[in-house]
Enzyme design. Sequence first.
Site, PDB file in Angstrom:
ATOM      1  N   GLY A  11       0.833  -1.217   0.000  1.00 51.79           N
ATOM      2  CA  GLY A  11       0.000   0.000   0.000  1.00 51.79           C
ATOM      3  C   GLY A  11       0.859   1.254   0.000  1.00 51.79           C
ATOM      4  O   GLY A  11       1.862   1.314   0.703  1.00 51.79           O
ATOM      5  N   ARG A  21      13.508   9.812  -3.211  1.00 49.04           N
ATOM      6  CA  ARG A  21      14.422  10.928  -3.470  1.00 49.04           C
ATOM      7  C   ARG A  21      15.694  10.780  -2.644  1.00 49.04           C
ATOM      8  O   ARG A  21      16.815  10.963  -3.136  1.00 49.04           O
ATOM      9  CB  ARG A  21      13.695  12.225  -3.118  1.00 49.04           C
ATOM     10  CG  ARG A  21      14.531  13.486  -3.123  1.00 49.04           C
ATOM     11  CD  ARG A  21      13.605  14.629  -2.744  1.00 49.04           C
ATOM     12  NE  ARG A  21      14.240  15.919  -2.689  1.00 49.04           N
ATOM     13  CZ  ARG A  21      14.804  16.434  -1.590  1.00 49.04           C
ATOM     14  NH1 ARG A  21      14.826  15.724  -0.478  1.00 49.04           N
ATOM     15  NH2 ARG A  21      15.331  17.639  -1.614  1.00 49.04           N
ATOM     16  N   VAL A  23      17.012   8.036  -1.329  1.00 53.48           N
ATOM     17  CA  VAL A  23      17.830   6.895  -1.781  1.00 53.48           C
ATOM     18  C   VAL A  23      18.607   7.295  -3.041  1.00 53.48           C
ATOM     19  O   VAL A  23      19.828   7.085  -3.145  1.00 53.48           O
ATOM     20  CB  VAL A  23      16.936   5.652  -2.054  1.00 53.48           C
ATOM     21  CG1 VAL A  23      17.712   4.565  -2.792  1.00 53.48           C
ATOM     22  CG2 VAL A  23      16.369   5.106  -0.750  1.00 53.48           C
ATOM     23  N   ARG A  25      19.415  10.269  -4.189  1.00 52.57           N
ATOM     24  CA  ARG A  25      20.437  11.316  -3.980  1.00 52.57           C
ATOM     25  C   ARG A  25      21.600  10.818  -3.141  1.00 52.57           C
ATOM     26  O   ARG A  25      22.733  11.248  -3.329  1.00 52.57           O
ATOM     27  CB  ARG A  25      19.795  12.553  -3.354  1.00 52.57           C
ATOM     28  CG  ARG A  25      18.808  13.186  -4.331  1.00 52.57           C
ATOM     29  CD  ARG A  25      18.791  14.682  -4.271  1.00 52.57           C
ATOM     30  NE  ARG A  25      18.015  15.188  -5.393  1.00 52.57           N
ATOM     31  CZ  ARG A  25      17.208  16.239  -5.340  1.00 52.57           C
ATOM     32  NH1 ARG A  25      17.076  16.905  -4.220  1.00 52.57           N
ATOM     33  NH2 ARG A  25      16.561  16.634  -6.422  1.00 52.57           N
ATOM     34  N   ARG A  72       0.872  -5.157  -5.152  1.00 48.70           N
ATOM     35  CA  ARG A  72       1.029  -6.338  -4.279  1.00 48.70           C
ATOM     36  C   ARG A  72       1.206  -7.499  -5.229  1.00 48.70           C
ATOM     37  O   ARG A  72       0.263  -7.888  -5.910  1.00 48.70           O
ATOM     38  CB  ARG A  72      -0.189  -6.518  -3.393  1.00 48.70           C
ATOM     39  CG  ARG A  72      -0.360  -5.323  -2.492  1.00 48.70           C
ATOM     40  CD  ARG A  72      -1.396  -5.477  -1.424  1.00 48.70           C
ATOM     41  NE  ARG A  72      -1.219  -4.284  -0.589  1.00 48.70           N
ATOM     42  CZ  ARG A  72      -2.115  -3.667   0.129  1.00 48.70           C
ATOM     43  NH1 ARG A  72      -3.205  -4.103   0.227  1.00 48.70           N
ATOM     44  NH2 ARG A  72      -1.878  -2.584   0.825  1.00 48.70           N
ATOM     45  N   ASP A 103       5.230  -4.992   6.047  1.00 51.43           N
ATOM     46  CA  ASP A 103       5.821  -6.287   6.416  1.00 51.43           C
ATOM     47  C   ASP A 103       5.751  -7.339   5.307  1.00 51.43           C
ATOM     48  O   ASP A 103       6.655  -8.175   5.192  1.00 51.43           O
ATOM     49  CB  ASP A 103       5.284  -6.815   7.743  1.00 51.43           C
ATOM     50  CG  ASP A 103       3.779  -6.874   7.776  1.00 51.43           C
ATOM     51  OD1 ASP A 103       3.145  -6.513   6.764  1.00 51.43           O
ATOM     52  OD2 ASP A 103       3.231  -7.287   8.809  1.00 51.43           O
ATOM     53  N   GLY A 104       4.724  -7.288   4.472  1.00 45.91           N
ATOM     54  CA  GLY A 104       4.649  -8.232   3.341  1.00 45.91           C
ATOM     55  C   GLY A 104       5.828  -8.014   2.403  1.00 45.91           C
ATOM     56  O   GLY A 104       6.461  -8.980   1.934  1.00 45.91           O
ATOM     57  N   THR A 126       4.210   2.665   5.525  1.00 45.10           N
ATOM     58  CA  THR A 126       2.800   2.273   5.652  1.00 45.10           C
ATOM     59  C   THR A 126       2.132   3.225   6.627  1.00 45.10           C
ATOM     60  O   THR A 126       2.760   3.648   7.603  1.00 45.10           O
ATOM     61  CB  THR A 126       2.607   0.824   6.147  1.00 45.10           C
ATOM     62  OG1 THR A 126       1.259   0.669   6.618  1.00 45.10           O
ATOM     63  CG2 THR A 126       3.531   0.457   7.300  1.00 45.10           C
ATOM     64  N   ILE A 127       0.870   3.561   6.359  1.00 42.37           N
ATOM     65  CA  ILE A 127       0.199   4.485   7.287  1.00 42.37           C
ATOM     66  C   ILE A 127      -0.160   3.790   8.606  1.00 42.37           C
ATOM     67  O   ILE A 127      -0.454   4.444   9.593  1.00 42.37           O
ATOM     68  CB  ILE A 127      -1.078   5.107   6.676  1.00 42.37           C
ATOM     69  CG1 ILE A 127      -2.125   4.043   6.360  1.00 42.37           C
ATOM     70  CG2 ILE A 127      -0.746   5.954   5.465  1.00 42.37           C
ATOM     71  CD1 ILE A 127      -3.522   4.622   6.177  1.00 42.37           C
ATOM     72  N   ASP A 128      -0.126   2.441   8.615  1.00 47.23           N
ATOM     73  CA  ASP A 128      -0.621   1.702   9.789  1.00 47.23           C
ATOM     74  C   ASP A 128       0.268   1.770  11.033  1.00 47.23           C
ATOM     75  O   ASP A 128      -0.175   1.486  12.130  1.00 47.23           O
ATOM     76  CB  ASP A 128      -0.823   0.224   9.442  1.00 47.23           C
ATOM     77  CG  ASP A 128      -1.900   0.015   8.405  1.00 47.23           C
ATOM     78  OD1 ASP A 128      -2.718   0.934   8.218  1.00 47.23           O
ATOM     79  OD2 ASP A 128      -1.920  -1.066   7.785  1.00 47.23           O
ATOM     80  N   ASP A 130       2.434  -0.318  11.951  1.00 48.12           N
ATOM     81  CA  ASP A 130       2.329  -1.631  12.609  1.00 48.12           C
ATOM     82  C   ASP A 130       3.600  -2.461  12.438  1.00 48.12           C
ATOM     83  O   ASP A 130       3.538  -3.679  12.319  1.00 48.12           O
ATOM     84  CB  ASP A 130       1.119  -2.392  12.047  1.00 48.12           C
ATOM     85  CG  ASP A 130       1.202  -2.585  10.541  1.00 48.12           C
ATOM     86  OD1 ASP A 130       2.055  -1.931   9.899  1.00 48.12           O
ATOM     87  OD2 ASP A 130       0.423  -3.381  10.003  1.00 48.12           O
ATOM     88  N   ARG A 155     -17.064  16.820  13.699  1.00 44.18           N
ATOM     89  CA  ARG A 155     -17.497  17.307  15.014  1.00 44.18           C
ATOM     90  C   ARG A 155     -18.435  18.511  14.878  1.00 44.18           C
ATOM     91  O   ARG A 155     -19.393  18.659  15.641  1.00 44.18           O
ATOM     92  CB  ARG A 155     -16.267  17.678  15.854  1.00 44.18           C
ATOM     93  CG  ARG A 155     -16.597  18.299  17.206  1.00 44.18           C
ATOM     94  CD  ARG A 155     -15.336  18.752  17.893  1.00 44.18           C
ATOM     95  NE  ARG A 155     -14.550  17.622  18.361  1.00 44.18           N
ATOM     96  CZ  ARG A 155     -14.750  17.010  19.539  1.00 44.18           C
ATOM     97  NH1 ARG A 155     -15.698  17.428  20.341  1.00 44.18           N
ATOM     98  NH2 ARG A 155     -14.005  15.990  19.894  1.00 44.18           N
ATOM     99  N   ARG A 172      -6.483  -2.671   9.644  1.00 46.37           N
ATOM    100  CA  ARG A 172      -7.135  -3.984   9.712  1.00 46.37           C
ATOM    101  C   ARG A 172      -6.697  -4.753  10.942  1.00 46.37           C
ATOM    102  O   ARG A 172      -7.478  -5.429  11.582  1.00 46.37           O
ATOM    103  CB  ARG A 172      -6.745  -4.820   8.481  1.00 46.37           C
ATOM    104  CG  ARG A 172      -7.655  -4.639   7.308  1.00 46.37           C
ATOM    105  CD  ARG A 172      -7.205  -5.512   6.191  1.00 46.37           C
ATOM    106  NE  ARG A 172      -5.861  -5.135   5.746  1.00 46.37           N
ATOM    107  CZ  ARG A 172      -5.447  -5.177   4.495  1.00 46.37           C
ATOM    108  NH1 ARG A 172      -6.248  -5.579   3.564  1.00 46.37           N
ATOM    109  NH2 ARG A 172      -4.220  -4.829   4.178  1.00 46.37           N
ATOM    110  N   GLY A 186     -10.306  14.023  20.362  1.00 46.77           N
ATOM    111  CA  GLY A 186     -11.220  14.060  21.506  1.00 46.77           C
ATOM    112  C   GLY A 186     -12.421  13.141  21.355  1.00 46.77           C
ATOM    113  O   GLY A 186     -13.553  13.543  21.658  1.00 46.77           O
ATOM    114  N   ALA A 187     -12.186  11.903  20.910  1.00 49.88           N
ATOM    115  CA  ALA A 187     -13.305  10.963  20.716  1.00 49.88           C
ATOM    116  C   ALA A 187     -13.833  10.459  22.050  1.00 49.88           C
ATOM    117  O   ALA A 187     -13.117  10.383  23.040  1.00 49.88           O
ATOM    118  CB  ALA A 187     -12.850   9.784  19.875  1.00 49.88           C
TER     119      ALA A 187
END
Length: 324
Positions: A11, A21, A23, A25, A72, A103-104, A126-128, A130, A155, A172, A186-187
């Site tokens: 992803g 960039r 790598v 440079r 992928r 990780d994949g 990755t945005i996760d 994780d 809100r 996920r 502030g959830a």
Amino acid sequence: IKKIAVLTSGGDSPGMNAAIRSVVRTCAYHNVECVAVYRGYQGMIEGDFKPMNARSVNNIINRGGTILKSARSNDFRTPEGRKKAYEHLKEQGIDAFVVIGGDGSFTGAMIFSEEFGFPVMGIPGTIDNDIYGTSFTLGYDTALNTVVEAIDKIRDTAISHNRLFFVEVMGRDAGHIALNTGVGAGAEEILIPEENLGLERLLESLERSRLSGKSSSIVVVAEGDKIGKSVFELKEYVEQNHPDYDVRVTVLGHIQRGGRPTCFDRVLASRMGVKAVESLIEGKSNYMVGFTEDKIMLTPLEKAVKGKSEIDRELLRVSDIMTT
Ligand code: F6P
């Protein structure tokens, strides 16, 4: 090491371009040739390469997505696929590669490196967030800011109409985005894959805050939350039990994956790219570059893949206190 390839895989995430960039440079700085691989491992199998120089990466530090495109690849999971990829790399005289992904992508790099004795380095994109071995992955900070900005807008409507909103965020298997944006925005409650809050407690908590004088609420739900109900099912459940609640659902989806990277992600990407290339030049292989306790450091790919990035328990407690 005379020639290094760079690719993005899995992803996409904001900051990947800044890492490409860096790598490219760093290679130029050390007089090492650099080659881009398009479409991740699939492009490696199909021989989709392009020589890069310092000028090939002008004006991309501020752009989301990945100029190299990402995929992928199922073919790379097969020995035949990996053999084709190896042959293409050899044909091009490439001595090592840097893969920017999750990780994949690292598992693929590890298997490939073991099979062919080929030097590889990973940069976590990755945005996760994780991945074990780094406190921050590329794109995570940008995604957090995108989500918080979106929830701030939601809100406004929640307050104006006295509504309860379920906001689904990505993740996920990991609740980092949900937990941090939940606290940051502030959830009222935060539902994550690592912890089962339970439907009863959710209702109790909503009722408690209503009785304490709150007239609107936001519940942040990670895609893979442990309760195992989608945001739409949660809405139904709450409406059945409390027909007086006015409930709405927002699924933020892929807006979380795009957009201009934050300064934090750009700087992180720049640092990680330098470390990845210089580590390969020093003869190191099979590591992931990470950022922990304010330091850029290496973690063996195997550990990065097998280790678990734990949810921040202290922050869970902070979140509980904040909803008082
Ligand atoms: O791993 C990043 C991620 O955005 C997850 O948070 C999400 O579950 C998944 O990718 C979505 O994948 P796709 O873009 O292939 O639908």
